[in-house]
Design an enzyme around this catalytic site. Sequence first.
Site, PDB file in Angstrom:
ATOM      1  N   GLY A   1      -7.630  16.156  21.920  1.00 38.69           N
ATOM      2  CA  GLY A   1      -7.739  14.702  21.862  1.00 38.69           C
ATOM      3  C   GLY A   1      -6.496  13.916  22.200  1.00 38.69           C
ATOM      4  N   GLY A   2      -5.376  14.608  22.460  1.00 41.34           N
ATOM      5  CA  GLY A   2      -4.148  13.894  22.797  1.00 41.34           C
ATOM      6  C   GLY A   2      -3.581  13.085  21.648  1.00 41.34           C
TER       7      GLY A   2
ATOM      8  N   ALA B   1       2.611  24.606  22.904  1.00 47.75           N
ATOM      9  CA  ALA B   1       3.665  25.463  22.361  1.00 47.75           C
ATOM     10  C   ALA B   1       4.456  26.152  23.461  1.00 47.75           C
ATOM     11  CB  ALA B   1       3.057  26.499  21.413  1.00 47.75           C
TER      12      ALA B   1
ATOM     13  N   ILE C   1      -0.630  19.154  17.562  1.00 43.84           N
ATOM     14  CA  ILE C   1       0.335  19.001  18.661  1.00 43.84           C
ATOM     15  C   ILE C   1       1.771  19.064  18.157  1.00 43.84           C
ATOM     16  CG2 ILE C   1       1.136  17.564  20.571  1.00 43.84           C
ATOM     17  CD1 ILE C   1      -1.669  16.469  20.867  1.00 43.84           C
TER      18      ILE C   1
ATOM     19  N   ARG D   1     -10.968  16.528   7.369  1.00 42.45           N
ATOM     20  CA  ARG D   1     -12.021  17.055   8.241  1.00 42.45           C
ATOM     21  C   ARG D   1     -13.036  17.919   7.501  1.00 42.45           C
ATOM     22  NH1 ARG D   1      -8.552  18.770  13.666  1.00 42.45           N
ATOM     23  NH2 ARG D   1      -8.501  16.689  14.601  1.00 42.45           N
TER      24      ARG D   1
END
Length: 506
Positions: free
Chosen positions: A87-88, A54, A489, A333
Amino acid sequence: MSNKDLLGRRNFIKGMGAAAGVAMAAPALAVSENANGVKWDKEVEVLIIGSGFAGLAAAIEATRKGAKDVHIFEKMSYFGGNSAINGGLFAAPDTPMQKQEGVKDSVDTMVADQLAAGRGIADEALLRHVAEHAVEALQMTLDAGSEYHPYLQQLGGHSVARTYQTTVSCGAGITQPLLQECRKLGVHTHNRAKFDGFILDEKGGVVGVKMREGYYFDKPESGKLVRIKARRGVIMATGGFAQNINMRMAQDPTLTAEVGCTNAPGATGEGMFEMFRLGAVPVHLAHIQSGPWASPDEGGFGYVSNYSIYNFPHSIAIDRLTGKRFMNEIADRKTRADAELNCRDAQGNPLPPILITSYEDSKQHPNTKKVLKYNVGWKFDSIDALAKHFDVPLAPLKKQIAEYNDYVKTQSDPQFGKNMTEAKGKFIQAPFTVVRLWPKVHYCQGGVQINTNAEVKDSLTGKPISGLYAAGEVCGGIHGVSRLGSCSIPECMVMGMTAARIMMQA
């Protein structure tokens, strides 16, 4: 259109290494003060606290919109924050790679998936704003030099494959290129600089901050106090509080120090606390997410997490007590984490379930070599050897594998309703790779309330607090009960970019 140019325009830099809750916070608390009579040590145009997704996106966008004096302050010794070790994974709808792979997707579909995971309390306006600008944020990472695998992943809770992943399988594949881009643009970056409170004008608007320069994380009172005036305002990109044991236990007493956590040490929440003291609205603080892909055999995020995320679509999760599947491996999740926590032995003690994958399929992900090398994963040539090693009843396990392989053939899972699209042609067969699963605290859905302009809302008036913007995990209410993987992200970057744009227009 190439993977390098998502918007029709035009390499990787190697990676690195509520108010009541405020009183319970472990970190030393900041105290805001009035600007009357303040002697400013320095003055800047745009002031950003935090150097994760961010903060970095905000700095780049502010510069693009004409800012000449942008400063990022990071309390740790290294830049990137918790973002650097995530985790990209980056979700975006209607991308060129989806078109190449024949995946039909849209903003509406992505928002609908997130609303389902949010269980009725997610903020649809914010989710839509993020989804509408996700490709633009993804393009920013590509322009900076981020590199992604040449395939998409379908993560849990997503109805289609829409997730990119960096080639280094971590967030540093984004934060380091963005940091380098910031420096190329002339953004000033300061580490070991800890936020110590806001400085307010006579109307309660934010006009500056107190910082401690030369701060050391293991010495809470260290650093020299300075007062910095922010001409255009302050963007808070300070992250969540998953590493603040007292705060998370205040929300959920079961999340003790014994519960693992994937976050960087600096995720302690001081920026959020001070915004609460200022009058920001606290939202959804009790919704703290645990990652169902984590392993009890390694610390933090480790290697297994990305291995599991990649392999869940074409693997089976097995309860070792019964030898049977116990969940939809690509559910959201929360659904999966709750199911894993119910895996117990005959005495009621935790019995981490196992994820079984065909080695021919698992080896396509680079982390497979690592989980085997570091003994947090196992390879077996037969189901008998696998069952013996993990003390799983053999007959039920063999039957379950045979049934699941039928689901792969028919592309239908009557057992748990798993979407079998990504499992097509990928049977559970020897040799096998296996990892153990157990949830770890990963993400805080709660934080301060913002609007689609990234402005922080005042709890008394409902209006924006003048001069104050926030983006990323420090914000709450966006995702509701459960955030879908790979949606953090884009949220961080889009809201950071939004904060910069609105600030520059003010």
